[in-house]
Design an enzyme around this catalytic site. Structure first.
Site, short mmCIF file in Angstrom:
data_model
loop_
_atom_site.label_atom_id
_atom_site.label_comp_id
_atom_site.label_asym_id
_atom_site.label_seq_id
_atom_site.Cartn_x
_atom_site.Cartn_y
_atom_site.Cartn_z
N GLY A 132 6.67 2.50 -8.59
CA GLY A 132 8.02 2.55 -9.16
C GLY A 132 8.97 1.63 -8.41
O GLY A 132 8.76 1.27 -7.25
N ASP A 161 -6.90 -1.90 -8.47
CA ASP A 161 -5.64 -1.83 -7.73
C ASP A 161 -5.83 -0.95 -6.48
O ASP A 161 -5.40 -1.33 -5.38
CB ASP A 161 -4.54 -1.26 -8.64
CG ASP A 161 -3.23 -1.06 -7.91
OD1 ASP A 161 -2.52 -2.07 -7.69
OD2 ASP A 161 -2.91 0.08 -7.55
N VAL A 205 0.86 -1.20 0.00
CA VAL A 205 0.00 0.00 0.00
C VAL A 205 0.88 1.24 0.00
O VAL A 205 1.73 1.41 0.89
CB VAL A 205 -0.92 0.03 1.24
CG1 VAL A 205 -1.76 1.30 1.26
CG2 VAL A 205 -1.82 -1.20 1.26
N GLY A 216 7.26 2.62 -15.50
CA GLY A 216 7.17 1.47 -14.59
C GLY A 216 6.15 1.63 -13.49
O GLY A 216 6.20 0.93 -12.49
N LYS A 223 -5.79 -1.90 -2.21
CA LYS A 223 -5.01 -1.19 -1.19
C LYS A 223 -5.94 -0.64 -0.10
O LYS A 223 -5.61 -0.69 1.09
CB LYS A 223 -4.21 -0.06 -1.85
CG LYS A 223 -3.13 -0.61 -2.80
CD LYS A 223 -2.60 0.45 -3.73
CE LYS A 223 -1.53 -0.06 -4.66
NZ LYS A 223 -1.18 0.88 -5.74
N GLY A 249 3.33 2.11 -2.02
CA GLY A 249 4.72 1.96 -2.48
C GLY A 249 5.71 2.21 -1.36
O GLY A 249 5.74 1.51 -0.35
N1 HSE Z 1 0.26 0.16 -10.53
C1 HSE Z 1 0.43 0.61 -9.19
C2 HSE Z 1 0.22 2.11 -9.14
C3 HSE Z 1 1.81 0.25 -8.71
O1 HSE Z 1 0.20 2.74 -10.21
O2 HSE Z 1 0.06 2.67 -8.07
C4 HSE Z 1 2.03 0.43 -7.25
O3 HSE Z 1 1.17 -0.38 -6.49
#
Ligand code: HSE
Length: 373
Positions: free
Chosen positions: A298, A196, A127, A182, A200, A129
């Site tokens: 990232g 996504d 959660v 990325g 989280k 990054g």
């Molecule tokens: N694809 C996700 C984002 C990666 O863009 O937040 C990180 O969890």
């Protein structure tokens, strides 16, 4: 010496290998021991990588090696990642992951398995990054009743909406740019449709309220249908369209959770969160508002959180950190019943209304919630 194995040499896995190598001195000092990367498991070949000598295609090498005390799972998804995580825990190894899909779907089961085998299952990177938020929520804010969690938890969509507003890019152009950096998932559908972010939010809610919130049950609207006109009209009213995750206790009892584009006005702490940055704004009944802000996607930023978990595992060899939630399902109320203000656009004309229009008959029209301060 403590040996580490990384499963999956993709965006995050390669970042973890890089951080473990680059920051070796600091990491060893923090661990009080030498922390060394022994294996990287991946089905692909990386002949030009400096880590090529560590690569193996055979997970059982890791599983059988008693030197490996911590396994980093950065494969992603719920297939082989689930199988290898279970096997690593059964083999008595601590597991650290950035895999939000796996934690959201199987976290409770894996935490229970880890408890039975006296190891830890850590997932700070799943959660936000690189942002430290799960430990602060679980430990530092433990004296609060959590009232509300609001956040920008998907870097890809935040980057896209920022680029649409600032550079007048189309959604497709901005997505390509996010992919090249990325940020996006292998299949960006989960970024765009809010799944996504919902995973989280489910993990945060599990920890905040101690009950199982299923990501699939969180009401969800993605950004696929957000148009440049929506973004521009919101800007003309002084706001920014952002994909917001929100979970909160309701005054009449119960709770709700939803992911949807919302118009964020300058009086909100989330207004300044642009590009691929993430932020989580937590409201506790003692602390008030606290915001966690930083790089939410990232390779290297996410690796920062993974390596922090590795160090926590190394420091707690033979001990467990109590991070878990009950299997009782949370009952989520319909977010449409939650009152608030709405941004309504009809053609080129937009306004803020106190109620959601019952119908929006025009073809060229849109309606989004305005984020409460
Ligand atoms: N694809 C996700 C984002 C990666 O863009 O937040 C990180 O969890």
């Amino acid at each position: 010496m403590v040996s580490i194995a990384i499963l999956g040499f993709g965006v995050v896995g390669s970042g973890v290998a890089g951080v473990l190598t680059k920051n070796r001195e600091q990491i060893d000092a923090a661990a009080g021991d030498a922390v060394r990367l022994k294996y990287i498991v991946d089905v692909r070949d990386f002949p030009d990588s400096p880590f090529a000598p560590l690569l193996t295609k055979d997970f059982s090498v890791v599983e059988r090696d008693p030197d490996v005390r911590v396994v980093v799972e950065t494969i992603g998804g719920c297939g082989v990642a689930l199988e290898f995580t279970r096997r690593a825990i059964l083999a008595g190894k601590h597991v650290v992951t950035s895999n939000k899909a796996l934690v959201a779907a199987h976290g409770r089961e894996l935490l229970e398995l880890a408890r039975l085998h006296n190891v830890n299952y850590f997932f700070e990177a799943s959660v936000g990054g690189g942002i430290p938020v799960l430990r602060p929520l679980k430990f530092d804010l433990a004296g609060n009743q959590i009232i509300c969690i609001r956040g920008i938890l998907n870097g890809t969509t935040n980057y896209i909406l920022t680029a649409m507003r600032e550079e007048k890019l189309s959604l497709e152009e901005a997505l390509r740019s996010a992919q090249s950096k990325g940020y996006a998932e292998a299949n960006p559908t989960d970024d765009l449709n809010g799944m996504d972010a919902a995973r989280k939010l489910a993990i945060l809610s599990d920890l905040a309220w101690g009950r199982e919130v299923r990501a699939e049950e969180i009401a969800r609207e993605g950004i696929q249908n957000v148009s440049l006109k929506d973004v521009e009209c919101a800007a003309r009213l002084g706001g920014k369209l952002k994909l917001i995750c929100e979970a909160k206790l309701l005054p009449e009892g119960g709770m709700t959770a939803f992911v949807a584009p919302q118009v964020v006005m300058p009086d909100s702490m989330l207004y300044a969160v642009d590009d691929a940055f993430n932020a989580v704004l937590i409201t506790g009944n003692a602390v008030g508002d606290v915001m966690f802000y930083g790089t939410g996607a990232g390779s290297v930023p996410t690796a920062s959180a993974v390596v922090g978990d590795v160090l926590d595992a190394v420091r707690h060899m033979g001990k467990r950190r109590d991070i878990s939630w009950s299997g009782d399902p949370a009952v989520l109320s319909d977010p449409m019943a939650v009152s608030g203000r709405w941004f309504v656009r009809r053609g080129d004309v937009a306004a803020i209304a106190d109620e959601r229009p019952a119908v929006l008959a025009e073809e060229d029209a849109a309606c989004y919630r305005v984020l409460e301060k």
